[in-house]
Design an enzyme around this catalytic site. Structure first.
Site, PDB file in Angstrom:
ATOM      1  N   ASP A  65      45.854  43.275  49.944  1.00  0.00           N
ATOM      2  CA  ASP A  65      46.284  43.477  48.458  1.00  0.00           C
ATOM      3  C   ASP A  65      45.311  42.722  47.851  1.00  0.00           C
ATOM      4  OD1 ASP A  65      47.696  43.630  46.109  1.00  0.00           O
ATOM      5  OD2 ASP A  65      49.416  44.092  47.560  1.00  0.00           O
ATOM      6  N   HIS A 101      42.560  44.797  47.084  1.00  0.00           N
ATOM      7  CA  HIS A 101      42.818  45.670  45.622  1.00  0.00           C
ATOM      8  C   HIS A 101      42.231  45.128  44.609  1.00  0.00           C
ATOM      9  CE1 HIS A 101      46.841  47.354  47.247  1.00  0.00           C
ATOM     10  NE2 HIS A 101      45.857  47.721  48.122  1.00  0.00           N
TER      11      HIS A 101
END
Length: 459
Positions: A278, A312
């Site tokens: 993430d 991300h």
């Protein structure tokens, strides 16, 4: 120039870059690592066995208690593989994991007793973080050893469910997951249910973060390797004076953010490496009603000399930012992966709101990113569906060098809440194949910007 750096001090708007970076220098000077008495408490002397089989939770707790009782010092994890449950660090304790040592964290949820914690920006009673401290002063996790959460498709990660909990992460159709408990927690927070009544834990499937100092002061995390977290990796909450230095974070499970400084004041993140499932660094300040209830911004954060691989986003603000964020600096960082979506990322929406202001980034070297180099996204998750106006203003990016990005900028505010004041100065973007997306955005300033080796004055 002496800047007021106290919690709650109101930031000046849109100051020149040179003056802003004086503030960053003062943050670096003012954040100091804690010091400890020269006493060593080897966990082996308290019955710990480094065979990777014996559960050493109690032995480590005894070592910490003795260290505290004698006025503080170093709790030493020597060479070996030490299986343990939750470790709760106390004031004036340095947990030192030596170079040939590994702390293996038990995959049995029963090894993590209920504590007061925060999950996705909301306070609750839930599983203890793997390493936890609450209300402590002068604490540290140091050494060249490894902290291994042992999360995998078999343990912890499948609790995520179908959003990212594909078969890669162990979840399959028909399996239970965190969704019911997550919704229940959201509803409780919005209804103002007292935190002591927000009891989750067993059966809720809300995964604990790896390292969480909560309401602590003078925190140092240095040198260790962090692997395979159930959830977020490093999560300081409501802390002041925090240093994260030389830490290597790797984990590609769902929500495996590298570090999430949440409502912190004065934090230095330097010389770290992030390879995550993430966001690499995600600055937060509470979600929705809970963030507004506590009303404590994340502020005075300096990020420098870090490396970002997969994730991300590299340097990210949001999305749990209802308490606001201001004065975030990043410099001399290296980012490079086709699986890194964005180098610089802001994410918010009208259900969270929050004032985000004064972000200064310079000398960022990006090999490639999978999407845009920079994104400002007010349409994240709930998007415009909420009564709270998100605000983002005064973003200054200097000497950002990107060899390959699909587009330079993806900035999408809301009709009633435009993004304000983005300045790109002396930046270069290569390999760009798509035009920038700029919607509900006021004043994007370009000064000496090149795209695909050509000077541009507009995006």
């Amino acid at each position: 120039m002496a800047w007021p750096l106290l919690r709650g001090a109101r930031a000046r708007a849109a100051i020149p870059s040179a003056e802003a970076w004086e503030r960053a220098a003062e943050i670096a000077r003012s954040v100091r690592a804690p010091t400890f008495p020269q006493r060593v408490f080897d966990i082996s002397a308290f019955g710990a066995r480094g065979d990777g089989i014996a559960l050493n939770t109690d032995a480590i707790a005894r070592a910490i208690a003795e260290c505290v009782g004698q006025g503080g010092g170093r709790v030493l994890v020597p060479a070996g593989r030490f299986l343990t449950g939750a470790i709760h660090i106390k004031s004036n304790v340095e947990l030192h994991v030596s170079a040939d040592a590994t702390l293996l964290f038990d995959v049995n949820p029963a090894s993590y007793p209920m504590v007061f914690t925060r999950w996705e920006g909301m306070e609750l009673m839930n599983y203890s973080p793997l390493i936890y401290a609450h209300g402590e002063t002068n604490i540290a996790i140091t050494g060249r050893g490894t902290l291994d959460g042992q999360a995998s498709a078999k343990h912890w990660w499948a609790w995520k469910g179908p959003w990212g909990g594909t078969e890669e992460h162990g979840w399959k159709q028909g399996m239970p997951d965190q969704r019911p408990a997550r919704k229940k927690l959201f509803d409780m927070a919005e209804a103002g249910v007292p935190v002591k009544e927000r009891v989750f834990g067993d059966g809720s499937m809300l995964r604990p973060p790896f390292i969480q100092p909560y309401a602590c002061e003078n925190v140092l995390i240095e040198g260790v390797r962090v692997r395979n977290s159930p959830f977020w990796n490093i999560h300081p909450v409501l802390c002041r004076n925090v240093i994260l230095r030389g830490v290597d974070v790797h984990g590609h499970g769902p929500n495996n953010d590298g570090v999430d400084p949440e409502s912190v004041d004065h934090m230095l993140i330097e010389d770290c490496s992030f390879d995550t499932g993430d966001d690499c660094i995600a600055v937060n300040s509470g979600r929705n009603a809970d963030g507004r209830r506590l009303a404590t911004p994340a502020q005075n954060i300096l990020i420098r000399n870090c490396r970002m691989k997969e994730g991300h986003g590299g340097v990210v603000v949001g999305s749990q930012i209802s308490g606001g964020v201001r004065w975030v600096f990043a410099e001399n960082c290296r980012m490079d992966s086709p699986d890194l979506w964005y180098a610089i990322r802001f994410k918010n929406n009208a259900l969270r709101g929050g004032l985000l202001e004064n972000f200064y980034y310079r000398d960022l070297d990006v090999g490639q990113v999978g999407k845009a180099a920079i994104t400002c996204d007010f349409n994240y998750e709930e998007g415009a569906n909420g009564p709270f106006i998100p605000q983002l203003k005064n973003v200054v990016v200097e000497r950002l060098r990107v060899k390959r990005a699909v587009r330079v900028l993806d900035s999408q505010g809301l009709p009633q809440a435009p993004v304000n004041d983005i300045t790109l100065r002396d930046c270069e973007f290569g390999g760009v194949t798509e035009p920038s997306i700029i919607k509900h955005t006021r004043e994007v300033k370009l000064e000496q910007v090149r795209v695909n080796d050509k000077p541009v004055t507009a995006l």
